[in-house]
Design an enzyme around this catalytic site. Sequence first.
Site, PDB file in Angstrom:
ATOM      1  N   SER A 165       0.841  -1.185   0.000  1.00 30.41           N
ATOM      2  CA  SER A 165       0.000   0.000   0.000  1.00 30.41           C
ATOM      3  C   SER A 165       0.889   1.252   0.000  1.00 30.41           C
ATOM      4  O   SER A 165       1.855   1.290  -0.749  1.00 30.41           O
ATOM      5  CB  SER A 165      -0.926  -0.053   1.213  1.00 30.41           C
ATOM      6  OG  SER A 165      -2.047   0.733   1.010  1.00 30.41           O
ATOM      7  N   ASP A 429      -8.743  -5.369  -5.713  1.00 34.93           N
ATOM      8  CA  ASP A 429      -8.414  -4.223  -4.864  1.00 34.93           C
ATOM      9  C   ASP A 429      -8.599  -2.902  -5.608  1.00 34.93           C
ATOM     10  O   ASP A 429      -7.960  -2.672  -6.635  1.00 34.93           O
ATOM     11  CB  ASP A 429      -6.939  -4.376  -4.423  1.00 34.93           C
ATOM     12  CG  ASP A 429      -6.418  -3.162  -3.678  1.00 34.93           C
ATOM     13  OD1 ASP A 429      -7.238  -2.377  -3.158  1.00 34.93           O
ATOM     14  OD2 ASP A 429      -5.175  -3.018  -3.608  1.00 34.93           O
ATOM     15  N   HIS A 454      -6.167  -6.252  -1.567  1.00 32.35           N
ATOM     16  CA  HIS A 454      -5.091  -5.346  -1.173  1.00 32.35           C
ATOM     17  C   HIS A 454      -3.956  -6.075  -0.437  1.00 32.35           C
ATOM     18  O   HIS A 454      -4.197  -6.704   0.590  1.00 32.35           O
ATOM     19  CB  HIS A 454      -5.705  -4.292  -0.248  1.00 32.35           C
ATOM     20  CG  HIS A 454      -4.965  -3.005  -0.175  1.00 32.35           C
ATOM     21  ND1 HIS A 454      -4.554  -2.296  -1.285  1.00 32.35           N
ATOM     22  CD2 HIS A 454      -4.567  -2.271   0.887  1.00 32.35           C
ATOM     23  CE1 HIS A 454      -3.939  -1.194  -0.901  1.00 32.35           C
ATOM     24  NE2 HIS A 454      -3.934  -1.145   0.406  1.00 32.35           N
TER      25      HIS A 454
END
Length: 485
Positions: A165, A429, A454
């Site tokens: 991320s 995601d 994710h």
Amino acid sequence: MSDMAALQLLLVISLGSAFCQGFTSVRFNRNLSAAPEPVAERWFLQRLDHFNGADSRVWRQRYFVNDTFMQPGGPVFLMIGGEGEANPAWMKSGTWLTFAEKLGAFCLMLEHRFYGQSRPTPDLKVDSLRFLSSRQALADLAHFQTIVGLDLGLSDRKWLVFGGSYPGSLAAWYRLKYPHLAYAAVASSAPLNAVVNFPEYLEVVQTSLAQNHSACPNTMKVAFDSLVQLLQYKDNFEKITEDFKLCKVLRIKSVMDYSYFLETTTEILVNVVQYNNDNRAFEGVKGGNITIEVMCRIMANESLGSPYDRLVAVVQTILEANDQLCTKAEYTEFVTEMRDNRWGGPASEGGRQWLYQTCTEFGFFQTTDSVSQPFSGFNISYFIQQCRDIFASSFNLSTVANAVQQTDEYYGGLKIQSSRIVFPNGLIDPWHALGINTNLSSDVLAIQMQDAAHCADMYPERPEEPSSLPAARREIFKLLTKWLS
Ligand SMILES: *[C@@H]1O[C@H](CO)[C@@H](O)[C@H](O)[C@H]1NC(C)=O
Ligand SMILES: *[C@@H]1O[C@H](CO)[C@@H](O)[C@H](O)[C@H]1NC(C)=O
Ligand SMILES: *[C@@H]1O[C@H](CO)[C@@H](O)[C@H](O)[C@H]1NC(C)=O
Ligand SMILES: *[C@@H]1O[C@H](CO)[C@@H](O)[C@H](O)[C@H]1NC(C)=O
Ligand SMILES: *[C@@H]1O[C@H](CO)[C@@H](O)[C@H](O)[C@H]1NC(C)=O
Ligand SMILES: *[C@@H]1O[C@H](CO)[C@@H](O)[C@H](O)[C@H]1NC(C)=O
Ligand SMILES: *[C@@H]1O[C@H](CO)[C@@H](O)[C@H](O)[C@H]1NC(C)=O
Ligand SMILES: *[C@@H]1O[C@H](CO)[C@@H](O)[C@H](O)[C@H]1NC(C)=O
């Protein structure tokens, strides 16, 4: 801890936060009193301001070590911390440790400045937050690697960086900006393209919702439209309060109240998509059993009543699975908590800091501007207003747009020019829409995981995991092996 208030720590992180390591986004009362398993922490004396040689102030940055797998001459693995407290669970398991074992790596994880216990300033006032930026964070990594490398005799090893991320973006950018220090990077689910307005987030949510039940996005839209209709009349507020388990009776006195309630409700639903069927459970995160499939099966169940009734059933099912006692849906209360600039304040674990980074670097505001998604009620003005209400009235759409443009100028956005970086992305995601999804060169590579969410590649393996994960992990490992040989 003596009183109930202290037990109910509140984490406030904005919608669909780009968060992997640690707790997920929440603006709910949630019981976090269970202490995480203790892992030895270490502290590093870090510079406050890397971009002012006349400023010699320092602070203590937290890091973790696992030297179990270290082999003579082996590489060093550095896990980059992100916008929340660093979770030492990553020092015990996770894909990177399986790579470390095979490659004889020494493992480190550095907590990001201003999050968790890594506190460069005595408070979180706006004047202190000027030391919070991805550029300072990258320079932290560089100074940390230089000094710890010397201290531990690891300077000459090849350092590989990992992150998921926002830390995935940091991993790529560290390799980009400090190629003499970072030998290669694994940048999982990394949003490289900073944008003020990110309506594509909810577009991907719509596509992902359709994966098991093709009617799901439309039923969701019908349900959400009914909720918006109910919101037109105050007489319905008590029912809505009960249906959505709000901590206080719903009050709507401004557009911001209206948008905040709808955004909060949307967040509960989209988090299921962002983290669909992943293995965050190993970090102690609850609610992993509520998947897109479970959610959309409820949305399709006519015996539960109207689409609105089914939406209520979905939300209640999610809250229950997450152990969430109730949902805070009042904008003014949110602002009060987010304005609290003390360490230990209700949003000090990361909510306040991450919003600051979005207002000053990334945008990433997930609006309902697109017609190709089921939700409604919050546009870019709503998010910019938060920057103003929480930090300073000097923020407006042009200042945020200017900051975001600066970020893309500095890092290159999707045109990153580097080498030895791999970008795994799960296509379920919503964040993959801002990531690298094609191979840019022979060693800046995209690995797509069709049915994963994710950061899915980073978590420990499980038998029931999405089918694209084993091959993706093998491919990443193959690349690292090749680059190290
Ligand atoms: C939080 O969890 C702890 C331990 O599991 C429990 O003792 C406590 O009663 C819980 N608090 C609330 C408010 O549910
Ligand atoms: C290092 O990782 C291994 C493998 O997961 C684990 O068994 C060990 O306890 C870890 N060591 C430390 C110091 O965390
Ligand atoms: C539906 O959900 C399951 C997991 O519950 C998954 O294995 C499957 O691939 C999904 N997609 C389709 C098209 O059924
Ligand atoms: C639909 O909901 C009813 C009532 O909760 C439940 O008994 C039934 O099993 C559900 N049907 C499906 C297909 O999940
Ligand atoms: C999900 O797991 C929780 C326990 O963690 C359980 O209470 C809940 O009933 C489960 N929900 C579903 C829909 O499986
Ligand atoms: C955002 O929504 C509000 C309320 O509906 C509206 O007043 C405002 O003009 C909108 N802003 C933009 C940029 O669309
Ligand atoms: C935005 O804010 C800046 C600085 O606070 C100011 O100079 C500018 O005029 C504002 N722009 C708009 C469109 O309000
Ligand atoms: C990029 O190249 C790698 C290695 O050759 C391959 O596994 C992967 O599928 C490619 N990615 C895309 C998006 O084509």
